[in-house]
Design an enzyme around this catalytic site. Structure first.
Site, PDB file in Angstrom:
ATOM      1  N   SER A 128     -47.836  -0.705  18.894  1.00  0.00           N
ATOM      2  CA  SER A 128     -47.249   0.452  18.201  1.00  0.00           C
ATOM      3  C   SER A 128     -47.465   1.718  19.002  1.00  0.00           C
ATOM      4  CB  SER A 128     -47.926   0.581  16.835  1.00  0.00           C
ATOM      5  OG  SER A 128     -47.605   1.816  16.251  1.00  0.00           O
ATOM      6  N   TYR A 151     -55.971   1.625  11.655  1.00  0.00           N
ATOM      7  CA  TYR A 151     -54.807   0.772  11.935  1.00  0.00           C
ATOM      8  C   TYR A 151     -54.443   0.858  13.417  1.00  0.00           C
ATOM      9  CZ  TYR A 151     -49.890  -0.241  12.625  1.00  0.00           C
ATOM     10  OH  TYR A 151     -48.703  -0.692  13.150  1.00  0.00           O
ATOM     11  N   LYS A 155     -54.526  -1.949  16.796  1.00  0.00           N
ATOM     12  CA  LYS A 155     -53.450  -2.247  17.762  1.00  0.00           C
ATOM     13  C   LYS A 155     -53.971  -2.077  19.187  1.00  0.00           C
ATOM     14  CE  LYS A 155     -50.085  -3.371  15.041  1.00  0.00           C
ATOM     15  NZ  LYS A 155     -49.619  -4.765  15.029  1.00  0.00           N
TER      16      LYS A 155
HETATM   17  N1  UFG Z   1     -42.224  11.668   5.833  1.00  0.00           N
HETATM   18  C1  UFG Z   1     -41.871  12.493   4.788  1.00  0.00           C
HETATM   19  N2  UFG Z   1     -41.874  11.968   3.521  1.00  0.00           N
HETATM   20  C2  UFG Z   1     -42.199  10.663   3.265  1.00  0.00           C
HETATM   21  C3  UFG Z   1     -42.569   9.825   4.348  1.00  0.00           C
HETATM   22  C4  UFG Z   1     -42.568  10.367   5.615  1.00  0.00           C
HETATM   23  O1  UFG Z   1     -41.579  13.687   4.981  1.00  0.00           O
HETATM   24  O2  UFG Z   1     -42.191  10.257   2.098  1.00  0.00           O
HETATM   25  C5  UFG Z   1     -42.182  12.192   7.220  1.00  0.00           C
HETATM   26  C6  UFG Z   1     -43.507  12.164   7.947  1.00  0.00           C
HETATM   27  O3  UFG Z   1     -44.256  13.321   7.682  1.00  0.00           O
HETATM   28  C7  UFG Z   1     -43.041  12.033   9.403  1.00  0.00           C
HETATM   29  C8  UFG Z   1     -41.749  11.222   9.302  1.00  0.00           C
HETATM   30  O4  UFG Z   1     -41.309  11.380   7.957  1.00  0.00           O
HETATM   31  O5  UFG Z   1     -42.720  13.305   9.925  1.00  0.00           O
HETATM   32  C9  UFG Z   1     -41.937   9.741   9.585  1.00  0.00           C
HETATM   33  O6  UFG Z   1     -42.976   9.232   8.763  1.00  0.00           O
HETATM   34  P1  UFG Z   1     -43.232   7.644   8.615  1.00  0.00           P
HETATM   35  O7  UFG Z   1     -44.352   7.476   7.630  1.00  0.00           O
HETATM   36  O8  UFG Z   1     -41.964   6.954   8.323  1.00  0.00           O
HETATM   37  O9  UFG Z   1     -43.655   7.197  10.069  1.00  0.00           O
HETATM   38  P2  UFG Z   1     -44.880   7.690  10.990  1.00  0.00           P
HETATM   39  O10 UFG Z   1     -44.255   8.286  12.204  1.00  0.00           O
HETATM   40  O11 UFG Z   1     -45.856   8.497  10.252  1.00  0.00           O
HETATM   41  O12 UFG Z   1     -45.605   6.315  11.324  1.00  0.00           O
HETATM   42  C10 UFG Z   1     -44.879   5.200  11.779  1.00  0.00           C
HETATM   43  C11 UFG Z   1     -45.511   3.922  11.217  1.00  0.00           C
HETATM   44  C12 UFG Z   1     -46.830   3.694  11.827  1.00  0.00           C
HETATM   45  C13 UFG Z   1     -46.740   3.736  13.290  1.00  0.00           C
HETATM   46  C14 UFG Z   1     -46.111   5.022  13.768  1.00  0.00           C
HETATM   47  C15 UFG Z   1     -45.876   4.957  15.242  1.00  0.00           C
HETATM   48  O13 UFG Z   1     -45.655   4.004   9.825  1.00  0.00           O
HETATM   49  O14 UFG Z   1     -47.275   2.418  11.457  1.00  0.00           O
HETATM   50  O15 UFG Z   1     -44.856   5.193  13.153  1.00  0.00           O
HETATM   51  O16 UFG Z   1     -45.975   6.192  15.818  1.00  0.00           O
HETATM   52  F1  UFG Z   1     -47.961   3.637  13.807  1.00  0.00           F
END
Ligand code: UFG
Length: 338
Positions: A128, A151, A155
């Site tokens: 990841s 997590y 990885k």
């Molecule tokens: N976000 C919101 N509202 C939500 C969920 C997310 O505004 O309800 C925003 C977050 O703040 C972020 C973006 O949307 O800016 C993406 O968030 P995600 O939770 O979809 O993804 P992340 O980038 O936080 O994390 C994902 C995976 C992880 C992985 C990572 C890799 O969930 O497992 O990408 O960089 F490690």
């Protein structure tokens, strides 16, 4: 066509695994799924059968069950393993780190032992972008690693364990694929991601909100140093991501790369903000998905975007599908499961 391989896909009934299975079969390979179905619907193998026209052998087992894995490797004449099984919720990992070390590291070590004992030498590992530390985007594979939660550490640690296993000759060679933000679903609408409980990730949350299961999407902060203030991520269509595995598998099997553990980013190289994701999804739905701006989520970074050039150069693979396609396909799947 390349030689037909028999591949064991651990976690092959999960969101990414199921799409990898489809693309492996489309490329002419044989697949065996090993999955404990803890985070996969029981009817995924049947749905995969409808998509591929193939009855895919499926073993219901945990990858920590080394004896089961060893038997699967021997009985099915496996040439290579794609290790997708694992737990993946950041919040849960912070609250229950030992659960994550047990599942993700315990599972990885058991798999490597089973491979060594069975003489199966080729491994593709689902890593990841979470392994990277903060810094300027886009990130290439030499960007410093510094995961910020348990997590992410599982990885990175498993990547390092794989490096040691390869160096010692326990297995022959390996590739770790560092995924950015998978989104979308298979265009058939038959497989995709519909997490149990409240989704942590943006796309499933938007899709469930569009389906009326939540009142609003909470946008975590609009005061980041990004063009519209909301977080920017490299969303990649899960079918593109799956095809990246097929390309990596060909490279892994090519002669002349013994005792190597290579890493590749799988991303598009293009970032989109939360607001852009909401606008694009709303366009696919034909109505505005409701949202509100709330406080930043702890642990989030402003921007996370891949430099995908190594995969293009070495694997001959690039992501091709657009954000519009991710939204349309995710929506089709959400309507199928709703
Ligand atoms: N976000 C919101 N509202 C939500 C969920 C997310 O505004 O309800 C925003 C977050 O703040 C972020 C973006 O949307 O800016 C993406 O968030 P995600 O939770 O979809 O993804 P992340 O980038 O936080 O994390 C994902 C995976 C992880 C992985 C990572 C890799 O969930 O497992 O990408 O960089 F490690």
């Amino acid at each position: 066509m390349a030689k037909r391989l028999n591949v064991l896909a651990t976690g092959g009934a999960g969101f990414i695994g199921s799409h990898v299975v489809v693309e492996l079969i489309a490329a002419g390979h044989g697949v065996v799924i090993l999955d404990n179905f803890e985070n996969a619907a029981p009817d995924v193998p049947a749905r995969l059968g409808r998509i591929t026209g193939v009855d895919i052998p499926t073993i219901r087992a945990d990858v920590r069950d080394k004896e089961m894995v060893r038997r699967a490797l021997g009985r099915h004449g496996i040439d290579a393993v794609i290790h997708l099984a694992g737990k993946k919720a950041v919040g849960e990992a912070v609250a229950q780190p030992l659960l994550y070390y047990d599942a993700n590291l315990g599972g990885g070590v058991a798999l490597l032992e089973a491979m060594q004992e069975s003489g199966v030498g080729k491994l593709l590992f689902s890593s990841s972008a979470t392994v990277y530390g903060p810094g300027a985007a886009p990130m290439d594979e030499d960007h410093p690693v510094a995961p910020s939660n348990p997590y992410g550490r599982t990885k990175l640690m498993l990547e390092e364990i794989i490096t040691d296993a390869v160096a010692a000759g326990a297995i022959e060679s390996a590739i770790s694929l560092r995924y950015f933000n998978p989104a979308g679903a298979h265009p058939s609408g038959l497989i995709g991601e519909d997490p149990r409980g409240t989704p942590n990730n943006l796309f499933p949350f938007i899709a469930q909100t569009a389906a009326g299961r939540h009142a609003k999407v909470r946008v975590f902060g609009d005061d980041y140093d990004t063009p519209d203030g909301t977080g920017v991520r490299d969303y990649i269509h899960v079918v593109d991501l799956a095809r990246g595995h097929v390309a990596a598998l060909s490279h892994l099997m090519a002669a002349g790369m013994p005792q190597v553990h290579e890493r590749f980013n799988l991303g598009t190289g293009r970032g989109y903000s939360v607001k852009e994701a909401l606008t694009t999804f709303s366009r696919a739905c034909g109505f505005q998905v409701p949202y509100e701006i709330v406080a930043r989520r702890a642990g989030d970074v402003a921007t996370c975007v891949a430099c995908p050039d190594r995969a293009a150069r070495v694997l001959g693979w690039r992501a091709e599908m657009t954000l519009d396609q991710m939204c349309a396909d995710h929506l089709a799947f959400q309507r199928e499961v709703a």
